[in-house]
Write a protein that holds these residues in place. Structure first.
Motif, PDB file in Angstrom:
ATOM      1  N   VAL A   1       9.404  44.243  80.837  1.00 50.79           N
ATOM      2  CA  VAL A   1      10.809  43.877  81.048  1.00 50.79           C
ATOM      3  C   VAL A   1      11.701  44.551  80.013  1.00 50.79           C
ATOM      4  CG1 VAL A   1      12.447  41.976  81.151  1.00 50.79           C
ATOM      5  CG2 VAL A   1      10.147  41.686  82.102  1.00 50.79           C
ATOM      6  N   LEU A   2      11.291  44.479  78.750  1.00 50.23           N
ATOM      7  CA  LEU A   2      12.031  45.138  77.673  1.00 50.23           C
ATOM      8  C   LEU A   2      11.417  46.506  77.409  1.00 50.23           C
ATOM      9  CD1 LEU A   2      12.484  42.174  75.163  1.00 50.23           C
ATOM     10  CD2 LEU A   2      14.154  43.068  76.788  1.00 50.23           C
ATOM     11  N   ASP A   3      12.257  47.478  77.132  1.00 48.74           N
ATOM     12  CA  ASP A   3      11.804  48.836  76.867  1.00 48.74           C
ATOM     13  C   ASP A   3      11.075  48.904  75.529  1.00 48.74           C
ATOM     14  OD1 ASP A   3      12.508  51.790  77.961  1.00 48.74           O
ATOM     15  OD2 ASP A   3      12.433  51.797  75.772  1.00 48.74           O
ATOM     16  N   ASP A   4      10.059  49.763  75.455  1.00 44.28           N
ATOM     17  CA  ASP A   4       9.293  49.849  74.213  1.00 44.28           C
ATOM     18  C   ASP A   4      10.088  50.477  73.073  1.00 44.28           C
ATOM     19  OD1 ASP A   4       9.242  52.478  75.065  1.00 44.28           O
ATOM     20  OD2 ASP A   4       7.063  52.600  75.272  1.00 44.28           O
ATOM     21  N   ASN A   5      11.201  51.136  73.387  1.00 42.39           N
ATOM     22  CA  ASN A   5      12.067  51.621  72.309  1.00 42.39           C
ATOM     23  C   ASN A   5      12.783  50.485  71.598  1.00 42.39           C
ATOM     24  OD1 ASN A   5      12.316  54.804  72.302  1.00 42.39           O
ATOM     25  ND2 ASN A   5      12.084  54.150  74.425  1.00 42.39           N
ATOM     26  N   PHE A   6      12.767  49.309  72.205  1.00 47.50           N
ATOM     27  CA  PHE A   6      13.261  48.107  71.546  1.00 47.50           C
ATOM     28  C   PHE A   6      12.112  47.301  70.940  1.00 47.50           C
ATOM     29  CE2 PHE A   6      14.278  43.571  71.545  1.00 47.50           C
ATOM     30  CZ  PHE A   6      15.472  43.550  70.844  1.00 47.50           C
ATOM     31  N   THR A   7      11.074  47.051  71.727  1.00 47.30           N
ATOM     32  CA  THR A   7      10.008  46.153  71.274  1.00 47.30           C
ATOM     33  C   THR A   7       9.156  46.748  70.153  1.00 47.30           C
ATOM     34  OG1 THR A   7       8.511  46.946  73.019  1.00 47.30           O
ATOM     35  CG2 THR A   7       9.873  45.022  73.529  1.00 47.30           C
ATOM     36  N   VAL A   8       8.924  48.051  70.197  1.00 50.13           N
ATOM     37  CA  VAL A   8       8.053  48.669  69.186  1.00 50.13           C
ATOM     38  C   VAL A   8       8.637  48.566  67.774  1.00 50.13           C
ATOM     39  CG1 VAL A   8       7.154  50.891  68.364  1.00 50.13           C
ATOM     40  CG2 VAL A   8       6.730  50.160  70.716  1.00 50.13           C
ATOM     41  N   PRO A   9       9.874  49.035  67.526  1.00 53.10           N
ATOM     42  CA  PRO A   9      10.382  48.921  66.151  1.00 53.10           C
ATOM     43  C   PRO A   9      10.566  47.484  65.686  1.00 53.10           C
ATOM     44  CG  PRO A   9      12.080  49.769  67.624  1.00 53.10           C
ATOM     45  CD  PRO A   9      10.810  49.775  68.395  1.00 53.10           C
ATOM     46  N   VAL A  10      10.970  46.579  66.597  1.00 54.22           N
ATOM     47  CA  VAL A  10      11.136  45.184  66.199  1.00 54.22           C
ATOM     48  C   VAL A  10       9.788  44.572  65.840  1.00 54.22           C
ATOM     49  CG1 VAL A  10      11.825  42.895  66.985  1.00 54.22           C
ATOM     50  CG2 VAL A  10      13.266  44.868  67.504  1.00 54.22           C
ATOM     51  N   ALA A  11       8.762  44.814  66.668  1.00 54.75           N
ATOM     52  CA  ALA A  11       7.419  44.291  66.376  1.00 54.75           C
ATOM     53  C   ALA A  11       6.878  44.882  65.084  1.00 54.75           C
ATOM     54  CB  ALA A  11       6.477  44.594  67.534  1.00 54.75           C
ATOM     55  N   SER A  12       7.131  46.159  64.863  1.00 57.64           N
ATOM     56  CA  SER A  12       6.673  46.812  63.638  1.00 57.64           C
ATOM     57  C   SER A  12       7.315  46.187  62.404  1.00 57.64           C
ATOM     58  CB  SER A  12       6.993  48.304  63.703  1.00 57.64           C
ATOM     59  OG  SER A  12       6.579  48.968  62.530  1.00 57.64           O
ATOM     60  N   ALA A  13       8.617  45.947  62.467  1.00 56.93           N
ATOM     61  CA  ALA A  13       9.317  45.349  61.327  1.00 56.93           C
ATOM     62  C   ALA A  13       8.841  43.929  61.063  1.00 56.93           C
ATOM     63  CB  ALA A  13      10.823  45.359  61.582  1.00 56.93           C
ATOM     64  N   VAL A  14       8.609  43.166  62.116  1.00 56.51           N
ATOM     65  CA  VAL A  14       8.130  41.789  61.945  1.00 56.51           C
ATOM     66  C   VAL A  14       6.735  41.786  61.327  1.00 56.51           C
ATOM     67  CG1 VAL A  14       7.421  39.706  63.171  1.00 56.51           C
ATOM     68  CG2 VAL A  14       9.557  40.836  63.782  1.00 56.51           C
TER      69      VAL A  14
END
Length: 225
Positions: free
Chosen positions: A200-213
């Motif tokens: 549903v969400l693009d990996d250009n959003f989920t990847v950096p957010v998950a990485s930072a978390v």
């Protein structure tokens, strides 16, 4: 064929039928992806304060979503934008929110976190690991996982992401090798799963957010905040 496929896929998705988006090999897009990520890294490390990062990220995110709304109500704007960015876009982005808008939104979330090291790690993991995984997965991916991803591609993402994050944490921010490796792995692992399972969400959003978390959890555990 690509526009016809995406038009059919769009109709099927409206009825909750999952149809994979076309993601052909695009070296121009990969180069743009790496270049924009490294530019973001340079801006975070050398130029921007936390406040400046927030202002720039908010401006990009607001501009991106404004443009998304504009091209939905004006097909001619959409056609011109896709013609302009066609060499670095996927076919499905003609109808769906494009990756640049998702990336700008991720930058805003990272800026709100307010930790330059984590922001730098997140953009670097996305910049290097994502295109590397795509290239390896399309050429040598044989063991299929989910959402069109392969074991070979995801393994590449994890390895490249860990090395990229380690380079930032140890090389740029001077953290000792062992804690730097733990932080790098903690940042790359959730990013790998985010890239694997994003629909549903693009990996250009989920990847950096998950990485930072992931990096934030590791740094908290190590007492580095």
């Amino acid at each position: 064929m690509a526009p016809h496929y995406e038009s059919l896929a769009r109709g099927l998705r409206a009825h909750a039928v999952h149809v994979p988006a076309l993601r052909p090999t695009n070296y121009a897009r990969s180069a743009f992806h790496v270049g924009s990520g490294l530019l973001a890294l340079a801006m975070i490390y050398f130029v921007l304060s936390s406040t400046g990062m927030l202002i720039i990220a908010a401006t990009f995110a607001a501009s991106g979503w404004t443009m998304e709304a504009w091209r939905r109500v004006n097909p001619k704007v959409n056609d011109r934008l896709m013609m302009l960015f066609g060499p670095v876009s996927h076919p499905h982005e003609h109808w769906r929110v494009n990756s640049a808008t998702w990336y700008a939104s991720a930058l805003l979330v990272l800026a709100l976190i307010g930790q330059p090291l984590l922001c730098a790690v997140a953009v670097t993991v996305l910049a290097l690991a994502d295109p590397a995984a795509g290239l390896i997965g399309r050429k040598w991916g044989r063991t299929k996982l989910v959402n069109g991803r392969s074991l070979e591609g995801s393994s590449t993402f994890l390895v490249v992401g860990t090395l990229a994050a380690f380079g930032v944490v140890a090389g740029l921010y001077g953290i000792a090798p062992m804690p730097a490796l733990l932080i790098a792995l903690a940042a790359a692992l959730p990013a790998t799963f985010a890239e694997l399972f994003s629909r549903v969400l693009d990996d250009n959003f989920t990847v950096p957010v998950a990485s930072a978390v992931g990096g934030w959890i590791a740094m908290s555990a190590l007492g580095l905040f």
